[in-house]
Design an enzyme around this catalytic site. Sequence first.
Site, PDB file in Angstrom:
ATOM      1  N   ALA A 140       0.853  -1.186   0.000  1.00  0.00           N
ATOM      2  CA  ALA A 140       0.000   0.000   0.000  1.00  0.00           C
ATOM      3  C   ALA A 140       0.882   1.228   0.000  1.00  0.00           C
ATOM      4  O   ALA A 140       1.798   1.349   0.822  1.00  0.00           O
ATOM      5  CB  ALA A 140      -0.905   0.000   1.230  1.00  0.00           C
ATOM      6  N   ASP A 295      11.921   9.343  -8.237  1.00  0.00           N
ATOM      7  CA  ASP A 295      11.492   8.808  -6.937  1.00  0.00           C
ATOM      8  C   ASP A 295      12.106   7.425  -6.698  1.00  0.00           C
ATOM      9  O   ASP A 295      11.378   6.453  -6.503  1.00  0.00           O
ATOM     10  CB  ASP A 295       9.957   8.737  -6.919  1.00  0.00           C
ATOM     11  CG  ASP A 295       9.409   8.490  -5.512  1.00  0.00           C
ATOM     12  OD1 ASP A 295      10.130   8.783  -4.535  1.00  0.00           O
ATOM     13  OD2 ASP A 295       8.273   7.994  -5.401  1.00  0.00           O
TER      14      ASP A 295
END
Length: 570
Positions: A140, A295
């Site tokens: 998640a 990222d």
Amino acid sequence: MGQYQLAQLRRYDAEAIAQHYRYRPWLLLWRAFRIIWLFAGFILGLKWDEWQNQVEQNKLRRAARLREILTRLGPTFIKIGQALSTRPDLVRKDFLDELVKLQDQLPSFDNAIAFQTIETELARSIKDIFSQISTEPVAAASLGQVYRARLHSGEEVAVKVQRPNLRPLLTLDLYLIRWAAGWLAPWLPLNLGHDLTMIVDEFGTKLFEEIDYLNEGRNAEKFATNFRNDPHVKVPAIYWRYTSPRVLTLEWINGFKLTDTQRIQEAGLDTDTLIEIGVTAGLQQLLEHGFFHADPHPGNLFAMPDGRMAYIDFGMMDQLDEFTKETLVDAIVHLVNKDYTEIAEDLVKLGFLTPDTDICPIVPALEVVLGNAIGKSVRDFNFKSITDSFSGLMYEYPFRVPAKFALIIRSLVTQEGIALSLNPNFKIVEVSYPYVARRLLKGETPELRRRLLNVLFKDGKFQWQRLEELIAIARSDENFDLLPTAQLGLQYFLSDEGKFLRQQLVLALTEDDRLHTEEVQRLWNLVKDELKPARLLDAAVGALTNLSKEQTAAIIPAAVLSLRVFQGKH
């Protein structure tokens, strides 16, 4: 613009968002109250610890509390926390350790909502799409969660599903943060306050790109194309038939997170090799492709059992233009040459200093900072010490960090941090400088050849030691074959473009009224094991066959000139 239209907003538009919330003050007030309430409680807690002399006892609890607050405030603040988790220069270590957990230890949302999103977005039932799918998410993240599934055709896939009602929440937070940035900017030091709203806008633009999974799929394929000839880098394939703006289906990657050193070692993988793959791939993204992963946190990089490194999550990417790439290479060359005036000019070109800045007082400061960081050898270069020293300069001189470079710096710091977790003695330049040296020596483009000349000549004199160092550093990579580079070098040397180098080399061989046989001998000792006479002859023949008759004829005067200059001096 109503709530429905806001949910359909595909690109970040500060004016459209402002117009929407200008007429809905109740939404702003309630959200602002919640944010202020949570952070006010946190700050009071820190102050209470100071008054009670309990800072040390409570620091871990306070750090965990900060992580909980960011998680409770949702995706926008989680993304801010993730960005801060890669900035050890701004955040205390105890807070840093907790913020890192925001990368992949986040609460999931209801499975029923996720499965309904899949069915709505792809306009078919789960059973029609997958032969099996995990009952719970395997990961998640701030903007979505991932399920492991298998298509009816047999391929194992990862299915990424976006969190519900993302756009309304992101736009509300971005509006409040932008408003706060406008108020705060005048009170901050010049380098921090300059264009603070622009930094928020850049953040907003990237967030909106990240929540468009079609855009992420296109990014992944572009990244894969750039690395198609690299056997060490793996990019998962995209299954477009099962992908939409809010659902992304891609190839499942079996591997270990780069921070999971125990499993990496148990798999028999060499950590130093993984570091080299990661750093070299990062440099290729910045200096060759101009398209980089902005990222690269530990949750997005995997070591595969076969030794490859896999990149996932291509939501946050950025593009560098040719001018910026060339200026970055220039800055590296000037750093090697210790040309601090040129470095200051490079910083102006890259946007760290405004064009009207007087660089004269900045040059000596750069010399102190960079001179100490580099030390006597390029190998002693320490990226962390550079960032620490520059953070001091930022308060003394009008430096600013362009939004694009905030992402680059974040990417570099993150990759160095990952490398240090694998090998505490790692130095980024031990890998990156050999890469730059190999690229300069190969000189595939006129721009790179010009930069090689800038490295080899200083104040009109040929730098024999610099050439030795370049070759020695390039050869520190076992896979680097000097012969193709020698062949390219010979072709360039004999070409029209190499006329200047031929003349300069003649002067270099005979300058200071002596024939530089010692330097030539040292160079030969350095390369003789690789450049066997038979291989060297083949390379020479190969280079000559690519030249025209006119070009071949043009090298004869250079040889005659060499002989005459030598005879004239002796």
